[in-house]
Design an enzyme around this catalytic site. Structure first.
Site, PDB file in Angstrom:
ATOM      1  N   LYS B 126      -6.620   2.684  -7.190  1.00 16.30           N
ATOM      2  CA  LYS B 126      -6.188   1.573  -6.344  1.00 16.30           C
ATOM      3  C   LYS B 126      -7.372   1.146  -5.475  1.00 16.30           C
ATOM      4  O   LYS B 126      -8.183   1.982  -5.080  1.00 16.30           O
ATOM      5  CB  LYS B 126      -5.020   2.051  -5.473  1.00 16.30           C
ATOM      6  CG  LYS B 126      -4.330   0.960  -4.678  1.00 16.30           C
ATOM      7  CD  LYS B 126      -3.122   1.532  -3.932  1.00 16.30           C
ATOM      8  CE  LYS B 126      -2.310   0.442  -3.259  1.00 16.30           C
ATOM      9  NZ  LYS B 126      -1.110   0.993  -2.593  1.00 16.30           N
ATOM     10  N   LEU B 175      -1.065  -4.660   2.052  1.00 18.48           N
ATOM     11  CA  LEU B 175      -0.570  -3.448   1.366  1.00 18.48           C
ATOM     12  C   LEU B 175       0.906  -3.177   1.636  1.00 18.48           C
ATOM     13  O   LEU B 175       1.457  -2.215   1.105  1.00 18.48           O
ATOM     14  CB  LEU B 175      -1.374  -2.201   1.770  1.00 18.48           C
ATOM     15  CG  LEU B 175      -2.882  -2.219   1.516  1.00 18.48           C
ATOM     16  CD1 LEU B 175      -3.508  -0.957   2.101  1.00 18.48           C
ATOM     17  CD2 LEU B 175      -3.195  -2.315   0.032  1.00 18.48           C
ATOM     18  N   SER B 201       2.856  -1.480  -3.642  1.00 20.06           N
ATOM     19  CA  SER B 201       1.590  -2.166  -3.558  1.00 20.06           C
ATOM     20  C   SER B 201       0.575  -1.682  -4.597  1.00 20.06           C
ATOM     21  O   SER B 201      -0.455  -2.318  -4.764  1.00 20.06           O
ATOM     22  CB  SER B 201       1.009  -1.986  -2.156  1.00 20.06           C
ATOM     23  OG  SER B 201       0.707  -0.627  -1.896  1.00 20.06           O
ATOM     24  N   ILE B 222       3.470   4.354   1.145  1.00 18.45           N
ATOM     25  CA  ILE B 222       3.990   4.553   2.502  1.00 18.45           C
ATOM     26  C   ILE B 222       5.455   4.140   2.576  1.00 18.45           C
ATOM     27  O   ILE B 222       6.161   4.472   3.516  1.00 18.45           O
ATOM     28  CB  ILE B 222       3.146   3.792   3.556  1.00 18.45           C
ATOM     29  CG1 ILE B 222       3.411   4.292   4.986  1.00 18.45           C
ATOM     30  CG2 ILE B 222       3.388   2.286   3.468  1.00 18.45           C
ATOM     31  CD1 ILE B 222       2.463   3.763   6.034  1.00 18.45           C
ATOM     32  N   ALA B 223       5.914   3.414   1.552  1.00 19.24           N
ATOM     33  CA  ALA B 223       7.320   2.987   1.520  1.00 19.24           C
ATOM     34  C   ALA B 223       7.808   2.813   0.084  1.00 19.24           C
ATOM     35  O   ALA B 223       8.870   2.239  -0.148  1.00 19.24           O
ATOM     36  CB  ALA B 223       7.506   1.684   2.300  1.00 19.24           C
ATOM     37  N   GLY B 224       7.020   3.324  -0.869  1.00 19.23           N
ATOM     38  CA  GLY B 224       7.396   3.193  -2.277  1.00 19.23           C
ATOM     39  C   GLY B 224       6.277   2.664  -3.157  1.00 19.23           C
ATOM     40  O   GLY B 224       6.475   2.417  -4.351  1.00 19.23           O
ATOM     41  N   SER B 225       5.083   2.528  -2.618  1.00 18.06           N
ATOM     42  CA  SER B 225       4.005   1.806  -3.300  1.00 18.06           C
ATOM     43  C   SER B 225       3.422   2.503  -4.525  1.00 18.06           C
ATOM     44  O   SER B 225       2.684   1.871  -5.280  1.00 18.06           O
ATOM     45  CB  SER B 225       2.881   1.488  -2.310  1.00 18.06           C
ATOM     46  OG  SER B 225       3.249   0.429  -1.461  1.00 18.06           O
TER      47      SER B 225
END
Lengths: 564, 564
Positions: B126, B175, B201, B222-225
């Site tokens: 990434k 992001l 992301s 951080i939330a599903g990326s």
């Protein structure tokens, strides 16, 4: 709304504590104010039997052994320590403790087995540790009367391990001081010399254990609050890394500040006490009870120093000073003797040059203050209780007097935005990375093929100073800033005017350094214990305990040889 | 001051990327816009040899085996994946990669040994992962031209393990979106259907690996990326706990926000790829390289499921929905088939009722926004680059068009004080404690003597939706809020209008639930992959991988039987 004055509430709470002491344990022959050293007073008070004196002078491992064999019962051990527990308390619940002790005795008698690794051991707790049905005032009058509806996770763990909980101990208002004074329970004194501070914020623990009113206690440490009172009272005190010992369910200040966490750690007069505590806690898989605890069981290999040359021919680095405040002569002597002891034991000792300690300490303090003032106000506002802004007594003589300021005044700057806090936290993270690489780079200096095994440093810039003078905590909070494992340990040395004369002035590094120089007077500090700090890497608790044994044995041998 | 317009800078950067593609690899016969499914286009493009197709279709473990035996050289493997790597990139450095591959081949030839467990394996990254000398623009025009002076710790670790780094992949601006669009590299598409989003992301990773342009990639979450693009592209994607995989040295947004940390995790078309990655990283003791990494080596016992009944007769809990947004019919079908498969394999499956997911998700989002707006502004202000406030194309048809807002507009509320942030963080901590006790309490429901072994849940409320429609990420961010180990895994199932008809409306839980219901049209989602999520406890990465094998094997057996 508040109908009472905060000082009335505080007085009522003091009376309640006083009344919780069994009448037959109340001492009538207290030493006069002029008697500063009270460390051996409990023995001489006539309150304790010979057997109780023997019990309270035993190391944790010896106590546990005798308890497990039924030589001493949990009830008599609890009684012995309970009788000695005076002056440093916030809560005493001896009836509950003796009931529990009797149950444990019955269990041992009936089954022949202990309930756990702490069977029958009295364990004292800093006031923050909630016990169901008991208050945790942590020095705020507004917290009086708030009885815990649930015990802290560590309290449950200790009880499951067989510990007997019997007292909670004093703290400073806000918990953010290296001494121990608040409006409810007032000031805790150093039993080695009552004119000196026991340190803080776990100062009640420090004084209580030094007096042998407890064999093992639990404190908390966000900037030195376990290690400073341990060092100032001739005890071992461990500041574990974040996430090693469960904190869930404790009462605290600065809650929700997730960047630098306060941690719980043990204080004990023996290293075995510290080790037994950590093993007992980890054996119960605390990560299944507190989501912030790291899934890392006790690691016997690390304790046996497999990653540190099996404990042979290690390389230690001594930090003589931190380039902020130069330590007093007795502290330097303790470091020198430790170096000699380790060299005599076959280890290498090099110098540790501090890396940006000023910037790291400032970052840490800035993080605490981002929302600190509002946090304190929230606890003080209900009764307009004044914020304590200094720790020294008004007239320098009365140990119970103190200056108090206006809420929000002096102690904490106003808060900042979350985004501003992020910038400080980011800088601290980058400095942690830099420090790690700096430590790794010592591999070229040690001759062991490894980077430095551990750092040896002062616990504070001085032995326990007179009340009001223990600041700034730069030697302890630096390791919180880095989240390193840090252990305060006694050296067996005490301030001696003949060995520790005042030196002529050096070129002062800053105002704090100048003030600290001026503070030193060998006669004032005479007889105060001198400690050192042993620092390992993050989550290296086992290895730090293993290395502490090496350092302690070397010191003992060295100092005994010197005497013979 | 900025002398150029942000759009000029973006165009120049795109041209630079375009020029970095070797001329002979540039495809002249791109599929027309109407061709939505391009998942098998690389094979059909004529660019790859038969052998290159075989290489790029091999699992990570097979690739490593053939590389170690010298059957395939690192150069030819790198070339094969390099040729396939198109459309999802931000940086291509194939010359550097081939040079490194040739060195590895030489090493194997000369010494007969591999340099490490990832010898010769191309690994995509990434855009956040800094490589010395290469940019990490992460979708901000103001970051163009900032060449890294140092590689991220994980980059060094991967290279030391023998990986060949050759590309960096696309991300959304800020992001903080579950899709992949920015002003520099524009939009990344889903190769299963270009009208659908690849998620985000780490959407560049998802699309690239699905196209077999990479066997293994690294994303952040951080939330599903990591999990959302993995799930949307038929891949495995692991969100490890905080502190398992080193993040130091990466470029990021929201830096200094210490409460909920973004973590790095692997994406791969095989579970073996995920496992090999984690083992290779942990073998290098990353805690000695990044101070935020937990001292916890790969634990083979945990992987063998010693704490989970050795993997026999376990008890899984299926969360059918989170009481916020009801998932689409294909997602429910995937859960149903998984349940049948596990029951057939001898495991027990019970229901998982969510506990306060709405409150936890809100806490998490509030923490991100405490300083988020200022953070984004700081990156956008230099060139007055507009903040992207929606992810859907303007006219619904042109996949490269998008709405952009004014900086600071819509996407983030203004910041709050540090003290206010603390209050939210404190509430989240208490909810984590509550959730842990809630999980522990399932011990009475499982029949195994243990609490539920793992939770099975949707990765998202839908299979990959049309661009602009992937929100809110409630099914993924909940496990970040709890810091649980979470793995997205393919089920082998794809949306099928015959099996997944639209249902009649239910009583909608809220506006988001209603919008999601209305979004579903079996013809639009047809052929999209359907994933599930497997969730274990904090720092239980090894056990989650072990259980994923159990679940994957059960699904494979079940679905094959169904077909036979």
């Amino acid at each position: 709304m508040a109908s009472k004055h905060w000082s009335e509430l505080a007085a009522a709470k003091r009376a309640q504590l006083s009344n919780s002491i069994p009448q037959e344990w109340v001492l009538r022959n207290l030493p006069p104010k002029e008697t500063l050293t009270v460390i051996d007073f409990p023995e001489k008070s006539g309150l304790l039997t010979e057997r109780e004196i023997e019990i309270t002078h035993s190391e944790v491992s010896a106590l546990l052994d005798k308890l497990a064999k039924g030589v001493w019962s949990a009830v008599e051990v609890t009684t012995a320590f309970g009788k000695r527990a005076v002056n440093c308390l916030t809560e005493l619940f001896i009836d509950r403790a003796l009931k529990r002790a009797a149950e444990l005795d019955e269990h041992l008698k009936t089954t022949g087995t202990v309930v756990g690794p702490l069977h029958g051991l009295p364990v004292s707790l800093k006031d923050q540790l909630s016990i169901k049905g008991i208050e945790s005032t942590i020095g705020y009058t507004s917290y009086i009367g708030k009885y815990a509806t649930k015990s802290a996770v560590l309290v449950d763990i200790l009880e499951a391990a067989g510990a007997v909980l019997y007292v909670k101990t004093n703290v400073p208002q806000t918990l953010m001081w290296g001494e121990t004074y608040n409006h409810i329970f007032r000031r805790t004194l150093n039993p080695y010399n009552r004119a000196l501070t026991p340190g803080g914020s776990s100062g009640g623990e420090g004084a209580l254990i030094a007096l042998r009113g407890s064999p093992l206690g639990v404190g908390s440490d966000i900037a030195g609050s376990v290690r400073v009172p341990a060092g100032f009272n001739n005890l071992y005190g461990l500041r574990p890394s974040q996430g090693r010992v469960p904190y869930a369910g404790c009462v605290n200040t600065l809650e929700g500040q997730d960047s630098v966490l306060s941690v719980l750690g043990p204080l004990s007069s023996s290293l075995s006490g510290v080790k037994v505590f950590l093993q007992a806690v980890l054996d119960q898989k605390p990560w299944l009870k507190d989501p912030l605890v790291v899934r890392k069981p006790w690691n016997e290999e690390e304790y046996r120093l497999v990653e540190h040359g099996e404990g042979k021919r290690m390389c230690f680095a001594v930090m003589w000073h931190d380039e902020i405040v130069l330590p007093h002569p007795p502290v330097v002597r303790a470091l020198e003797e430790t170096k000699k002891a380790l060299v005599a034991a076959g280890h290498k000792v090099i110098d540790w040059k501090p890396l940006k300690h000023g910037e790291l300490n400032t970052a840490l303090w800035t993080i605490f203050t981002t929302g600190g003032a509002q946090d304190f106000e929230a606890a003080l506002n209900e009764f307009q209780e004044p914020l304590i802004s200094e720790m020294y007594p008004i007239d320098g003589g009365d140990v119970d007097s103190i200056t108090t300021g206006i809420p929000g005044h002096r102690a904490m700057p106003p808060g900042v935005s979350a985004y501003e806090a992020w910038q400080v936290q980011k800088r601290r993270r980058d400095l942690r990375q830099e420090y790690l690489e700096y430590w790794n780079a010592t591999v070229g200096l040690t001759g062991t093929g490894r980077p430095v095994d551990a750092i040896i440093a002062p616990v504070a810039h001085c032995a326990p100073p007179p009340h009001g003078w223990n600041r700034p905590p730069v030697y302890s909070m630096i390791w919180n800033a880095l989240d390193y494992t840090a252990l305060a340990m006694p050296t067996g040395l005490f301030v001696d005017p003949a060995l520790d004369p005042k030196k002529s002035p050096h070129e002062f590094l800053n105002d704090a350094d100048k003030a600290n120089y001026e503070l030193y007077d060998p006669e004032v500090f005479k007889g105060a214990p001198i400690a050192i700090q042993l620092i390992g890497r993050t989550l290296e608790e086992e290895a730090v305990l293993g290395m502490a044994e090496v350092v302690g044995d070397a010191l003992k041998r060295h100092l005994n040889l010197g005497r013979s």
